[in-house]
Design a protein around this motif. Sequence first.
Motif, short mmCIF file in Angstrom:
data_model
loop_
_atom_site.label_atom_id
_atom_site.label_comp_id
_atom_site.label_asym_id
_atom_site.label_seq_id
_atom_site.Cartn_x
_atom_site.Cartn_y
_atom_site.Cartn_z
N GLU A 64 0.83 -1.21 0.00
CA GLU A 64 0.00 0.00 0.00
C GLU A 64 0.87 1.26 0.00
O GLU A 64 0.61 2.22 -0.73
CB GLU A 64 -0.91 0.01 1.23
N LEU A 65 1.90 1.25 0.86
CA LEU A 65 2.75 2.43 0.99
C LEU A 65 3.56 2.70 -0.27
O LEU A 65 3.85 3.85 -0.58
CB LEU A 65 3.68 2.27 2.20
N LYS A 66 3.91 1.67 -1.01
CA LYS A 66 4.62 1.86 -2.28
C LYS A 66 3.76 2.66 -3.25
O LYS A 66 4.27 3.53 -3.98
CB LYS A 66 4.96 0.51 -2.91
N LYS A 67 2.46 2.38 -3.26
CA LYS A 67 1.56 3.09 -4.16
C LYS A 67 1.35 4.54 -3.71
O LYS A 67 1.26 5.44 -4.54
CB LYS A 67 0.21 2.36 -4.22
N GLU A 68 1.25 4.73 -2.40
CA GLU A 68 0.96 6.07 -1.87
C GLU A 68 2.20 6.95 -1.80
O GLU A 68 2.09 8.17 -1.79
CB GLU A 68 0.32 5.94 -0.49
N HIS A 69 3.38 6.32 -1.69
CA HIS A 69 4.64 7.07 -1.62
C HIS A 69 5.59 6.51 -2.68
O HIS A 69 6.61 5.89 -2.36
CB HIS A 69 5.27 6.93 -0.23
N PRO A 70 5.27 6.73 -3.96
CA PRO A 70 6.02 6.08 -5.04
C PRO A 70 7.48 6.50 -5.14
O PRO A 70 8.28 5.79 -5.75
CB PRO A 70 5.25 6.47 -6.30
N ASP A 71 7.84 7.65 -4.55
CA ASP A 71 9.22 8.13 -4.64
C ASP A 71 10.07 7.74 -3.43
O ASP A 71 11.26 8.07 -3.40
CB ASP A 71 9.24 9.66 -4.79
N ASP A 72 9.46 7.10 -2.45
CA ASP A 72 10.20 6.81 -1.23
C ASP A 72 10.74 5.38 -1.24
O ASP A 72 10.01 4.43 -1.52
CB ASP A 72 9.30 7.00 0.00
N PRO A 73 12.03 5.19 -0.93
CA PRO A 73 12.62 3.85 -0.99
C PRO A 73 12.33 2.97 0.21
O PRO A 73 12.55 1.75 0.16
CB PRO A 73 14.12 4.14 -1.06
N MET A 74 11.85 3.54 1.33
CA MET A 74 11.74 2.77 2.56
C MET A 74 10.82 1.55 2.45
O MET A 74 11.19 0.45 2.91
CB MET A 74 11.29 3.67 3.72
N PRO A 75 9.62 1.65 1.85
CA PRO A 75 8.80 0.44 1.72
C PRO A 75 9.48 -0.63 0.87
O PRO A 75 9.35 -1.83 1.14
CB PRO A 75 7.51 0.95 1.05
N TRP A 76 10.20 -0.22 -0.17
CA TRP A 76 10.92 -1.18 -1.02
C TRP A 76 12.06 -1.82 -0.25
O TRP A 76 12.34 -3.01 -0.42
CB TRP A 76 11.47 -0.46 -2.26
N PHE A 77 12.71 -1.03 0.61
CA PHE A 77 13.79 -1.58 1.42
C PHE A 77 13.28 -2.72 2.31
O PHE A 77 13.86 -3.81 2.33
CB PHE A 77 14.42 -0.48 2.29
N PHE A 78 12.19 -2.45 3.04
CA PHE A 78 11.68 -3.49 3.94
C PHE A 78 11.12 -4.68 3.18
O PHE A 78 11.23 -5.83 3.63
CB PHE A 78 10.65 -2.90 4.91
N SER A 79 10.53 -4.44 2.01
CA SER A 79 10.06 -5.57 1.20
C SER A 79 11.23 -6.45 0.77
O SER A 79 11.14 -7.68 0.75
CB SER A 79 9.34 -5.06 -0.05
N SER A 80 12.36 -5.80 0.43
CA SER A 80 13.53 -6.57 0.00
C SER A 80 14.16 -7.33 1.15
O SER A 80 14.82 -8.36 0.94
CB SER A 80 14.56 -5.63 -0.64
N MET A 81 13.98 -6.84 2.38
CA MET A 81 14.59 -7.50 3.53
C MET A 81 13.95 -8.86 3.84
O MET A 81 14.58 -9.71 4.47
CB MET A 81 14.51 -6.60 4.77
N MET A 82 12.73 -9.07 3.39
CA MET A 82 12.08 -10.36 3.66
C MET A 82 12.80 -11.49 2.92
O MET A 82 13.23 -12.47 3.56
CB MET A 82 10.60 -10.28 3.34
#
Length: 309
Positions: A64-82
């Motif tokens: 959800e946060l990736k869609k709402e904050h498309p320019d922010d890397p933090m949601p992608w970072f945590f997704s990659s950590m899984m």
Amino acid sequence: MLPTVVLGLLLFAGGVESSAAITAQHESTPSDSTTTLLADSRFNEGVDAFYRTDWQTADSVFSELKKEHPDDPMPWFFSSMMPFWEYFFIEQTPENAAEFLEESEVAVKLSEQQLDRQPSDTTMVLLLSGLHGYRSLVAAGESEYRVAISSGLAGFNFTRKLLSLGSDRPDARIGRGMFYYMVGSIPREMRWASNMVGFRADAEQGFDELKRAAESDSHVSIDAKMMLMYLYNKEERFNESLEYAEKLTNEFPGNIIFRYKTAEIHENAGNIDQAIAFYEDVTQMNNSGFGRIRSLSSEKIRELSGMAD
């Protein structure tokens, strides 16, 4: 730990970075995007779910946060950590590696864009240092040496900037701690490479930095404890490794990975009964998506039961 040949390349390449970049001092000024994201209660809920290994919830929140904050890397970072945690702590499969490299590539791109817009955003320097380091580690494990070297070189340059900050921030301490440990762990025959670029450190300096980060009142204390658990186990200092494994399992009793690693460390230490007990705990946990770790634990119980008799 990176292969020695890769580590040598990183040390050499670090020496050619400009002195202006090395000595530049940055004040941490997060972008408006990151400030907005950090104020979103759902982000904290996602991070909490991540550390509890409730990854179904965490994935939903970060999507959800990736869609709402498309320019922010933090949601992608945590997704990659899984997938990174699965690769690093459970099983090194090509599937976990590919998923991590794909997710983290987006996080790197967005972090670099944000740093271009906001050069004083120290958070992005820290993030890029970690992301490139993780990418290099996984790529080397998969014999993807082109990615390992390019990511390692990029990560090392960001680490040099991190070292120049002289910050007491706990997240900076983690970066310095891992770097000092890495330099201090170079085999004696390769010490010339680090000496050539003016780096001298020992592993204990690294452990000291990580301990101070682990004792801090900060969310990064979790990551510092995790690194201490892993590195002490690697060094066969099992009592110290178990100290941090116990802290992590007490703090996150539902985290199936921390419990599995505690079992593994007990096994490495020769504490067979305790290892079996922790592996049995893992088989009873109901974290969705972790069937493989439960089956591995069952295999370990069968293997170790004969040794305990």
